[in-house]
Write a protein that holds these residues in place. Structure first.
Motif, PDB file in Angstrom:
ATOM      1  N   ARG A 180     -11.271  10.070  -1.045  1.00  0.00           N
ATOM      2  CA  ARG A 180     -11.123   9.023  -0.056  1.00  0.00           C
ATOM      3  C   ARG A 180      -9.760   8.371  -0.230  1.00  0.00           C
ATOM      4  O   ARG A 180      -9.089   8.580  -1.206  1.00  0.00           O
ATOM      5  CB  ARG A 180     -12.187   7.938  -0.255  1.00  0.00           C
ATOM      6  N   LEU A 209       2.074   6.439 -10.379  1.00  0.00           N
ATOM      7  CA  LEU A 209       2.369   7.648  -9.598  1.00  0.00           C
ATOM      8  C   LEU A 209       2.701   7.290  -8.151  1.00  0.00           C
ATOM      9  O   LEU A 209       2.341   6.228  -7.656  1.00  0.00           O
ATOM     10  CB  LEU A 209       1.162   8.583  -9.613  1.00  0.00           C
ATOM     11  N   ARG A 235     -15.472  -5.712 -10.411  1.00  0.00           N
ATOM     12  CA  ARG A 235     -14.153  -5.163 -10.123  1.00  0.00           C
ATOM     13  C   ARG A 235     -13.136  -6.263  -9.929  1.00  0.00           C
ATOM     14  O   ARG A 235     -12.371  -6.260  -8.982  1.00  0.00           O
ATOM     15  CB  ARG A 235     -14.215  -4.339  -8.842  1.00  0.00           C
ATOM     16  N   GLY A 255      -4.577  -7.130 -11.754  1.00  0.00           N
ATOM     17  CA  GLY A 255      -5.123  -7.212 -10.411  1.00  0.00           C
ATOM     18  C   GLY A 255      -4.193  -6.539  -9.422  1.00  0.00           C
ATOM     19  O   GLY A 255      -2.981  -6.514  -9.609  1.00  0.00           O
ATOM     20  N   GLY A 256      -4.752  -5.979  -8.374  1.00  0.00           N
ATOM     21  CA  GLY A 256      -3.941  -5.348  -7.340  1.00  0.00           C
ATOM     22  C   GLY A 256      -3.269  -4.081  -7.834  1.00  0.00           C
ATOM     23  O   GLY A 256      -3.638  -3.514  -8.845  1.00  0.00           O
ATOM     24  N   ASP A 257      -2.250  -3.692  -7.135  1.00  0.00           N
ATOM     25  CA  ASP A 257      -1.623  -2.401  -7.388  1.00  0.00           C
ATOM     26  C   ASP A 257      -0.277  -2.610  -8.075  1.00  0.00           C
ATOM     27  O   ASP A 257       0.672  -1.885  -7.824  1.00  0.00           O
ATOM     28  CB  ASP A 257      -1.444  -1.667  -6.057  1.00  0.00           C
ATOM     29  N   ARG A 293      -2.353   6.605 -26.042  1.00  0.00           N
ATOM     30  CA  ARG A 293      -3.683   6.025 -26.133  1.00  0.00           C
ATOM     31  C   ARG A 293      -4.646   7.022 -26.766  1.00  0.00           C
ATOM     32  O   ARG A 293      -5.823   7.043 -26.465  1.00  0.00           O
ATOM     33  CB  ARG A 293      -4.174   5.672 -24.741  1.00  0.00           C
ATOM     34  N   LEU A 337      -1.467   4.312 -11.909  1.00  0.00           N
ATOM     35  CA  LEU A 337      -0.840   3.369 -10.969  1.00  0.00           C
ATOM     36  C   LEU A 337       0.668   3.577 -10.863  1.00  0.00           C
ATOM     37  O   LEU A 337       1.291   3.088  -9.936  1.00  0.00           O
ATOM     38  CB  LEU A 337      -1.142   1.926 -11.383  1.00  0.00           C
ATOM     39  N   SER A 395      -0.855  -4.256 -15.275  1.00  0.00           N
ATOM     40  CA  SER A 395      -1.245  -4.546 -13.898  1.00  0.00           C
ATOM     41  C   SER A 395      -2.379  -5.536 -13.940  1.00  0.00           C
ATOM     42  O   SER A 395      -3.449  -5.281 -14.438  1.00  0.00           O
ATOM     43  CB  SER A 395      -1.676  -3.279 -13.187  1.00  0.00           C
ATOM     44  N   ILE A 452      -8.816   9.703 -15.313  1.00  0.00           N
ATOM     45  CA  ILE A 452      -9.306   9.771 -13.934  1.00  0.00           C
ATOM     46  C   ILE A 452      -9.951  11.130 -13.672  1.00  0.00           C
ATOM     47  O   ILE A 452     -11.045  11.224 -13.106  1.00  0.00           O
ATOM     48  CB  ILE A 452      -8.151   9.551 -12.934  1.00  0.00           C
ATOM     49  N   LEU A 467     -15.079   0.950 -11.848  1.00  0.00           N
ATOM     50  CA  LEU A 467     -13.744   0.385 -11.701  1.00  0.00           C
ATOM     51  C   LEU A 467     -12.968   1.067 -10.584  1.00  0.00           C
ATOM     52  O   LEU A 467     -12.009   0.516 -10.048  1.00  0.00           O
ATOM     53  CB  LEU A 467     -12.955   0.513 -13.010  1.00  0.00           C
ATOM     54  N   SER A 481      -7.937   1.638 -20.494  1.00  0.00           N
ATOM     55  CA  SER A 481      -9.068   1.076 -19.753  1.00  0.00           C
ATOM     56  C   SER A 481     -10.381   1.817 -19.950  1.00  0.00           C
ATOM     57  O   SER A 481     -11.403   1.379 -19.456  1.00  0.00           O
ATOM     58  CB  SER A 481      -8.752   1.085 -18.254  1.00  0.00           C
ATOM     59  N   LYS A 483      -0.796  10.622  -6.505  1.00  0.00           N
ATOM     60  CA  LYS A 483      -2.137  10.044  -6.650  1.00  0.00           C
ATOM     61  C   LYS A 483      -3.172  10.898  -5.940  1.00  0.00           C
ATOM     62  O   LYS A 483      -4.233  11.193  -6.479  1.00  0.00           O
ATOM     63  CB  LYS A 483      -2.164   8.630  -6.059  1.00  0.00           C
ATOM     64  N   GLU A 496      -8.090   5.626  -1.665  1.00  0.00           N
ATOM     65  CA  GLU A 496      -8.532   4.667  -2.660  1.00  0.00           C
ATOM     66  C   GLU A 496      -8.024   3.284  -2.305  1.00  0.00           C
ATOM     67  O   GLU A 496      -6.877   3.112  -1.901  1.00  0.00           O
ATOM     68  CB  GLU A 496      -8.006   5.058  -4.047  1.00  0.00           C
ATOM     69  N   SER A 497      -8.903   2.308  -2.457  1.00  0.00           N
ATOM     70  CA  SER A 497      -8.442   0.934  -2.323  1.00  0.00           C
ATOM     71  C   SER A 497      -7.728   0.562  -3.622  1.00  0.00           C
ATOM     72  O   SER A 497      -7.756   1.310  -4.587  1.00  0.00           O
ATOM     73  CB  SER A 497      -9.621   0.012  -2.066  1.00  0.00           C
ATOM     74  N   SER A 498      -7.099  -0.581  -3.648  1.00  0.00           N
ATOM     75  CA  SER A 498      -6.294  -0.918  -4.815  1.00  0.00           C
ATOM     76  C   SER A 498      -7.178  -1.039  -6.056  1.00  0.00           C
ATOM     77  O   SER A 498      -8.334  -1.422  -5.977  1.00  0.00           O
ATOM     78  CB  SER A 498      -5.574  -2.240  -4.583  1.00  0.00           C
ATOM     79  N   MET A 499      -6.625  -0.676  -7.188  1.00  0.00           N
ATOM     80  CA  MET A 499      -7.393  -0.686  -8.427  1.00  0.00           C
ATOM     81  C   MET A 499      -6.992  -1.868  -9.286  1.00  0.00           C
ATOM     82  O   MET A 499      -5.840  -2.223  -9.367  1.00  0.00           O
ATOM     83  CB  MET A 499      -7.139   0.605  -9.192  1.00  0.00           C
ATOM     84  N   GLU A 500      -7.979  -2.449  -9.944  1.00  0.00           N
ATOM     85  CA  GLU A 500      -7.713  -3.626 -10.763  1.00  0.00           C
ATOM     86  C   GLU A 500      -7.090  -3.252 -12.105  1.00  0.00           C
ATOM     87  O   GLU A 500      -6.284  -3.992 -12.633  1.00  0.00           O
ATOM     88  CB  GLU A 500      -9.023  -4.375 -11.018  1.00  0.00           C
ATOM     89  N   VAL A 501      -7.522  -2.150 -12.657  1.00  0.00           N
ATOM     90  CA  VAL A 501      -6.974  -1.777 -13.964  1.00  0.00           C
ATOM     91  C   VAL A 501      -6.467  -0.345 -13.903  1.00  0.00           C
ATOM     92  O   VAL A 501      -6.804   0.412 -13.009  1.00  0.00           O
ATOM     93  CB  VAL A 501      -8.017  -1.890 -15.080  1.00  0.00           C
ATOM     94  N   ASP A 502      -5.664  -0.028 -14.862  1.00  0.00           N
ATOM     95  CA  ASP A 502      -5.009   1.269 -14.868  1.00  0.00           C
ATOM     96  C   ASP A 502      -5.763   2.258 -15.751  1.00  0.00           C
ATOM     97  O   ASP A 502      -6.337   1.882 -16.755  1.00  0.00           O
ATOM     98  CB  ASP A 502      -3.586   1.097 -15.394  1.00  0.00           C
ATOM     99  N   PHE A 503      -5.762   3.524 -15.340  1.00  0.00           N
ATOM    100  CA  PHE A 503      -6.269   4.590 -16.186  1.00  0.00           C
ATOM    101  C   PHE A 503      -5.165   5.617 -16.342  1.00  0.00           C
ATOM    102  O   PHE A 503      -4.252   5.672 -15.516  1.00  0.00           O
ATOM    103  CB  PHE A 503      -7.479   5.272 -15.540  1.00  0.00           C
TER     104      PHE A 503
END
Lengths: 267, 360
Positions: free
Chosen positions: A82, A139, B104, B356-358, B11, A137, B354, A96, B242, B297, A144, A84-91
């Motif tokens: 899909r 990329l 989230r 919050g947000g992008d 990590r 985040l 980061s 992923i 998340l 994370s 992405k 993706e909407s914005s993500m709060e934290v990074d992986f």
């Protein structure tokens, strides 16, 4: 993987969004779903990937009722990419892609070297193996999307559903992404915005307008000036491109249709 | 060799193990050291001697060379308090990490669903009006826990009314219920005739470990252990959440069931801790962020590291609360907030995290 949707109806906030929609995707096909904004494309895909349960109708995967499968069973057969909407934290990219193994794992099971091998292979199939330890985040949009496709591949599902996968991508990334889908040898159902890309890559198309399927078939059959006028409200010429052999659509606004625009600007 | 490279990076597994071992050692050292500190100085060896002498097997090997008074101070007063601090710190941090994944939102903390404001109402009615008197010394905890359960049920009920988007509704119901219950606490305080009780309520609301006793430790210890075990077995679902609710669903997470289970478990865990130590702020908000900077994370790593770091942090916060203005005690919430505020400002200025947000 054969997907069949029969007589789907969806009502949102007392407004009917889909009326008796039917659709079929056969094993190995790349099927496109096109239609103007608000036509019900996303709603149809959402009921197929189980985020929005239809009020009526039946969706089956290889003959099994989709809504009778458990979430994990469904995710083993169907992977979804899909926007993706914005993500709060990074992986990291590796983390992923590893999420794609979720449907194959019980909660106390550890990740095995087999899972790692599958994830690595998925990343290399989308050409991102060098990015495993990068932050997601950081990329670009195209990268992405490729990581999300790798995650879908790690699910080892036979069916890939894509909801406007090329939105926000530049043209090179869009072509790259669709080329990639062609080479993956999975069954694909994708909602697409760009009609010319749909014509170039899809085996068959479904055209949806106001919650109803207007027509379906090969791009050559579907794309006629009449259909484009009727569904999208735009004048267009359709020609077969000499090099691709696929229909190519030239859009015209009312002003450009008879070539008067340049003249009036000069005057 | 390429196979190994897939997971071992900055990590990587080695780094994670080093962090775990280092923090465990730090926690043991902190607990020992925190117990030695106070109005009576006690040698760390004595601390271990007294602790070991109470254990069934090791007890026979230890020669008591300490005074009865030292034993009482260590065993009856300081050790339960320090251990409670470690437990509550661990529990709040772990719940904070889970709640942030659930809604989230990186600004969520264990109290976002009204648990602490409900507990405050319960605690205030115990301290000011003698409610739950029949529970004797447990009245305060019972009152606080009842209050937090009530608040939680209210939030559940309200968030089920109509509309889509469960997460947003949950947050809004939590905020509304929190506001109403905070006002109710203020009203109780305002209408109370007794000066002393008012101060006790204010002290309790900022949090304190002063009430620690061995009898009060078993329940939070069991709750934190069980909660951590549950969350660790669900680390994949937490990671998937998340990515967003709809994505989690397409990955095979049974979102409704998981969300309900997670809510109940985190709320009960928070309720148990708030009932004993009051609403200690900032730990549950701050620790998950620090931990993500250190180990990334992935909840498989975030949860255990959160538990250890939260425990160490609260042990030291309580030492400062006890000693900074000795013999007068500070509410521990003041210490955690004084550390937490500047930390958040620093986090905001860090561009690589980061928040919050992008953001990149």
């Amino acid at each position: 993987m054969n997907v069949t949707a029969q007589d789907l109806s969806v009502t949102l906030d007392k407004k009917a969004v889909l009326h008796d929609v039917g659709l079929q995707v056969r094993t190995g096909e790349l099927v496109g779903l096109i239609g103007p904004n608000g036509s019900g494309k996303s709603t149809l895909l959402k009921s197929i990937y189980r985020v929005l349960k239809p009020d009526a109708g039946l969706i089956s995967l290889d003959g099994d009722d989709l809504y009778r499968l458990s979430p994990q069973q469904a995710a083993r057969r169907m992977a979804v990419v899909r926007q993706e909407s914005s993500m709060e934290v990074d992986f990291t990219v590796a983390e992923i892609v590893m999420m794609g193994r979720f449907p194959h794992k019980r909660c106390w099971e550890a990740d095995t070297s087999e899972d790692q091998r599958i994830c690595e292979e998925a990343l290399s199939r989308v050409g991102m193996q060098a990015f495993a330890q990068r932050s997601y985040l950081s990329l670009s949009g195209g990268e992405k999307q490729r990581v999300l496709i790798a995650r879908a591949l790690a699910q080892q599902a036979k069916l890939l559903v894509l909801d406007e996968p090329t939105n926000h991508l530049d043209i090179r990334c869009q072509l790259h992404m669709l080329d990639l889908l062609k080479t993956l040898r999975v069954t694909v159902l994708a909602a697409l915005h760009d009609l010319n890309l749909a014509a170039m890559y899809c085996d068959r198309l479904y055209v949806i307008r106001e919650g109803r399927i207007v027509t379906s078939g090969t791009p050559e059959k579907v794309f006629t000036p009449e259909l484009i006028r009727e569904v999208f409200g735009v004048e267009a010429d359709v020609m077969i491109h000499p090099r691709t052999g696929k229909p190519h659509i030239f859009f015209m606004s009312e002003r450009t249709a008879d070539g008067r625009q340049s003249g009036s600007r000069l005057a | 060799m390429r196979k190994a490279a897939f997971f071992i990076g900055e990590r990587g597994r080695g780094w994670f193990c080093a962090v775990l071992v280092g923090l465990t050692a730090l926690l043991l050292a902190s607990v020992t050291f925190a117990v030695t500190l106070g109005s009576v100085d006690i040698h760390p060896r004595t601390v271990w001697g007294i602790a070991l002498s109470r254990l069934p097997f090791f007890g026979e090997w230890v020669q008591p060379d300490w005074s009865k008074a030292a034993e009482t101070i260590i065993w009856e007063i300081r050790l339960p308090r320090v251990l409670l601090g470690a437990l509550v710190g661990a529990g709040l941090s772990v719940v904070g990490a889970a709640i942030q994944a659930l809604v989230r939102n990186s600004l969520a903390d264990p109290y976002i669903l009204g648990v602490s404001s409900g507990a405050s109402v319960g605690a205030a009615s115990v301290m000011l009006f003698g409610a739950f008197g029949l529970y004797g010394q447990y009245a305060l905890s019972v009152g606080a826990f009842t209050g937090s359960l009530g608040a939680l049920l209210l939030v559940f009920f309200l968030s089920r009314l109509g509309g889509q988007n469960a997460t947003v509704r949950l947050l809004m119901a939590g905020i509304a219920v929190s506001a109403v219950l905070s006002a109710a606490t203020s009203l109780l305080v305002f209408s109370s005739p007794q000066e002393h009780g008012i101060q006790a309520v204010l002290f309790w609301m900022t949090g304190s470990l002063a009430g620690a006793k061995w009898e009060f430790l078993a329940l939070p210890a069991a709750a934190v252990t069980a909660g951590l075990a549950f969350l660790l077995t669900r680390y994949r679902s937490l990671n998937a959440m998340l990515m967003g609710e709809e994505t989690a669903r397409t990955l095979g997470v049974h979102v409704e069931r998981f969300r309900k289970g997670l809510l109940v478990i985190t709320a009960l865990l928070t309720g148990v801790m708030v009932a004993i130590s009051g609403a200690i702020g900032f730990v549950g908000l701050m620790m998950p962020h620090i931990v993500r900077i250190v180990v990334g994370s992935d909840h498989r790593r975030v949860l255990p590291v959160c538990a250890l770091l939260g425990a160490v942090f609260l042990v030291w916060a309580d030492v400062i609360a006890r000693l900074a203005f000795a013999p007068q005690e500070l509410p521990i919430g003041i210490v955690t907030a004084l550390c937490g505020g500047p930390f958040f400002l620093w986090l905001m200025r860090r561009s690589s995290y980061s928040f919050g947000g992008d953001g990149r």
